[in-house]
Design an enzyme around this catalytic site. Structure first.
Site, mmCIF file in Angstrom:
data_model
loop_
_atom_site.group_PDB
_atom_site.id
_atom_site.type_symbol
_atom_site.label_atom_id
_atom_site.label_comp_id
_atom_site.label_asym_id
_atom_site.label_seq_id
_atom_site.Cartn_x
_atom_site.Cartn_y
_atom_site.Cartn_z
ATOM 1 N N HIS A 1 26.427 68.099 60.293
ATOM 2 C CA HIS A 1 25.198 68.209 59.498
ATOM 3 C C HIS A 1 24.588 69.543 59.927
ATOM 4 O O HIS A 1 23.996 69.628 60.995
ATOM 5 C CB HIS A 1 24.300 67.011 59.820
ATOM 6 C CG HIS A 1 22.888 67.127 59.358
ATOM 7 N ND1 HIS A 1 22.327 66.258 58.448
ATOM 8 C CD2 HIS A 1 21.892 67.983 59.707
ATOM 9 C CE1 HIS A 1 21.050 66.585 58.256
ATOM 10 N NE2 HIS A 1 20.773 67.632 59.000
ATOM 11 N N HIS B 1 25.553 55.966 54.243
ATOM 12 C CA HIS B 1 24.745 55.330 55.295
ATOM 13 C C HIS B 1 24.534 53.879 54.867
ATOM 14 O O HIS B 1 23.863 53.622 53.874
ATOM 15 C CB HIS B 1 23.392 56.027 55.431
ATOM 16 C CG HIS B 1 23.509 57.474 55.853
ATOM 17 N ND1 HIS B 1 23.480 57.862 57.166
ATOM 18 C CD2 HIS B 1 23.673 58.605 55.119
ATOM 19 C CE1 HIS B 1 23.606 59.185 57.231
ATOM 20 N NE2 HIS B 1 23.734 59.662 56.001
ATOM 21 N N ASP C 1 26.563 60.906 50.349
ATOM 22 C CA ASP C 1 25.456 60.843 51.310
ATOM 23 C C ASP C 1 24.456 59.760 50.896
ATOM 24 O O ASP C 1 23.241 59.927 51.046
ATOM 25 C CB ASP C 1 24.772 62.206 51.468
ATOM 26 C CG ASP C 1 23.878 62.258 52.698
ATOM 27 O OD1 ASP C 1 23.921 61.318 53.524
ATOM 28 O OD2 ASP C 1 23.108 63.241 52.820
ATOM 29 N N HIS D 1 27.533 67.724 53.263
ATOM 30 C CA HIS D 1 26.558 68.116 52.232
ATOM 31 C C HIS D 1 26.217 69.611 52.152
ATOM 32 O O HIS D 1 25.080 70.012 52.359
ATOM 33 C CB HIS D 1 25.269 67.285 52.327
ATOM 34 C CG HIS D 1 24.730 67.028 53.717
ATOM 35 N ND1 HIS D 1 24.540 68.010 54.654
ATOM 36 C CD2 HIS D 1 24.342 65.863 54.324
ATOM 37 C CE1 HIS D 1 24.050 67.471 55.761
ATOM 38 N NE2 HIS D 1 23.927 66.178 55.599
ATOM 39 N N ASN E 1 24.347 57.107 62.411
ATOM 40 C CA ASN E 1 22.910 57.155 62.737
ATOM 41 C C ASN E 1 22.202 55.828 62.449
ATOM 42 O O ASN E 1 21.197 55.770 61.745
ATOM 43 C CB ASN E 1 22.208 58.311 62.007
ATOM 44 C CG ASN E 1 22.181 58.159 60.498
ATOM 45 O OD1 ASN E 1 23.013 57.473 59.909
ATOM 46 N ND2 ASN E 1 21.213 58.797 59.861
ATOM 47 N N GLY F 1 16.503 61.354 52.003
ATOM 48 C CA GLY F 1 17.716 60.610 51.653
ATOM 49 C C GLY F 1 17.572 59.931 50.311
ATOM 50 O O GLY F 1 16.465 59.537 49.923
HETATM 51 C C1 NCD Z 1 20.290 60.861 55.779
HETATM 52 C C2 NCD Z 1 19.768 59.485 56.206
HETATM 53 O O1 NCD Z 1 18.828 59.000 55.586
HETATM 54 O O2 NCD Z 1 20.331 58.869 57.134
HETATM 55 N N1 NCD Z 1 19.261 61.522 55.061
HETATM 56 C C3 NCD Z 1 19.397 62.563 54.216
HETATM 57 O O3 NCD Z 1 18.390 63.098 53.764
HETATM 58 N N2 NCD Z 1 20.576 63.020 53.851
HETATM 59 C C4 NCD Z 1 20.739 61.630 56.968
HETATM 60 C C5 NCD Z 1 21.580 62.823 56.619
HETATM 61 O O4 NCD Z 1 22.532 62.737 55.844
HETATM 62 O O5 NCD Z 1 21.341 63.901 57.174
HETATM 63 ZN ZN ZN Z 2 23.143 64.977 57.023
HETATM 64 ZN ZN ZN Z 3 24.095 61.644 55.681
#
Ligand code: NCD
Ligand code: ZN
Ligand code: ZN
Ligand code: ZN
Length: 427
Positions: free
Chosen positions: A178, A61, A304, A231, A93, A323
């Site tokens: 996801h 991300h 991730d 994940h 996202n 995250g």
């Molecule tokens: C991710 C994010 O912060 O965008 N967060 C997470 O906990 N993994 C979103 C995601 O990967 O589902």
């Molecule tokens: Zn995710």
């Molecule tokens: Zn993610």
């Protein structure tokens, strides 16, 4: 660019070789004796370090557009290069969501303009990630989008998922899920188990992930397409994937370094840095995930990498955003779990962090053998260069690493994208 010699390196951790890279960024020779200044304009001494194909991360991300205060395509690319990556896929996202071709093109163009890592945009499956209306998958595929995902959210609606699978199949793109049944995880912030119960945290059960994975695998069996599990976090998901692969269902799956290494025992501290989706689980899950990666049931490691600012992390645990950072620690974590323990060798690391992800995403120029004529997307690793993870020192704009203060041995010392050095460790 000019010719470059990378002397004194060990491809895949094996015998010492000397690698010559031509002005087009291709490997032009691999020799048993070093190259000197007569042959190469620049000569680098690799110090006997391990040489791997450039790492490929199927799941990051980078927060641009919309949350450039936490990461940008530029800072994320720098973090990627420092972690040894030459290509990453950045999730949709963002704000706005990457749900139209021009938005996807802008992500790719910014990555190329920065020039430190190939940043592949992921397109969303549903408009605005709202889970209601499919995006124009065909139009986005037409501008080169290779992966579609509502990551951050699950495509919960089975009928919508069926249609997404069918479109993705038509356009021959990867659909990455996801897996989280949102009805089962309302208000949840931790793995549902004894630790969450004791700490008074609302849990998200394994079933919320496994029920979606099971449904999707059966859909893939009947409707085909290139389905990918984001994940994977539970022993049961591993069992489902093993079943699917035994049936000849063509699916792929990733596991994150944090789900391989950490458990919900970390939640004892109530530190929001450990909140993540899916949540850190239990020992038996990490064991199953490691075994699954070793035997190919899980195909790849993906980080991730999810940057968040301290205003969203240094708060009460159940208020923290889920995250954690990943790109700058992943190689070291994977080396610790698999290479330093003797469970696997550097060939395995090359496979799960470069070759397989490139193969799944059909990248022609990544995850290639270290051989003459191949693109010089390369990562140099010193296996014995102890260092301590420190969020503030990271290239990432954010500092929410779950490994703060942890010691690692393996360290990326240099990264090359098409023969151009994109990262150099300075001591
Ligand atoms: C991710 C994010 O912060 O965008 N967060 C997470 O906990 N993994 C979103 C995601 O990967 O589902
Ligand atoms: Zn995710
Ligand atoms: Zn993610
Ligand atoms: Zn930082």
């Amino acid at each position: 660019m000019s010719t470059l010699a990378l002397n004194n390196v060990r491809p895949y951790g094996e015998d010492i070789k000397h690698v010559l890279i031509d002005g087009d960024g291709l490997i032009s020779a691999i020799a048993d004796t070093p190259f000197d200044e007569d042959v190469a304009e620049t000569v680098i001494d690799g110090g006997g370090n391990v040489l791997l194909p450039g790492l490929v991360d199927m799941h990051v991300h980078l927060r641009e557009p919309g949350r450039e205060d936490t990461e940008t395509i530029a800072t994320g690319s720098n973090a990627a290069a420092k972690g040894g990556f030459t290509a990453v896929f950045t999730m949709a996202n963002t704000s706005p969501v990457i749900d139209q071709p021009f938005l996807a093109e802008a992500v790719w163009d910014k990555g190329q303009a920065h020039g430190v890592c190939d940043v592949y945009p992921v397109g969303s499956i549903t408009q605005k990630l709202a889970g209601e209306t499919l995006t124009e998958i065909g139009l986005m595929a037409g501008v080169g989008v290779k992966m579609f995902s509502d990551d951050g959210r699950c495509v919960n609606d089975p009928q919508l998922m069926r249609r997404a699978i069918e479109y993705a199949k038509t356009y021959d793109v990867v659909l990455a899920q996801h897996a989280e049944d949102h009805r089962m995880t309302e208000g949840a912030c931790a793995h549902e188990g004894p630790n969450a119960a004791r700490l008074g945290l609302r849990g998200w059960p394994r079933v919320a992930e496994e029920s979606i994975v099971a449904r999707d695998l059966i859909m893939t069996r009947d409707y085909g397409g290139r389905y990918h599990v984001c994940h994977a976090s539970t022993e049961g998901t591993v069992a489902l994937l093993r079943w699917a692969k035994e049936q000849g269902i063509e699916v792929s799956a990733e596991v994150t370094p944090h789900h391989l290494l950490l458990t919900d025992a970390k939640l004892e501290s109530y530190d929001g840095v450990f909140r993540v989706n899916p949540p850190l689980r239990e020992d038996k899950d990490t064991v199953a995930l490691r075994d699954a990666l070793l035997d190919g049931t899980i195909d790849v490691v993906a980080t991730d990498h999810a940057p968040h600012g301290s205003e969203d992390k240094c708060v009460e645990f159940d208020q923290a955003k889920p995250g954690m950072l990943g790109m700058e620690t992943s190689l070291a974590a994977v080396a610790q779990i698999f290479v330093e323990s003797g469970l696997a060798d550097w060939r395995f690391v090359a496979k799960v962090m470069s070759e397989r992800p490139a193969e799944i995403m059909r990248l022609a120029d990544q995850g290639r053998p270290i051989a003459v004529g191949e693109p010089a997307n390369l990562t140099l690793v010193d296996p014995h260069n102890p260092w301590t993870a420190n969020g503030k020192e990271m290239e990432s704009k954010a500092s929410n690493t779950p490994y703060e203060g942890m010691e690692f041995n393996a360290r990326v010392t240099a990264t090359f994208l098409r023969g151009t050095q994109t990262y150099e460790l300075k001591n």
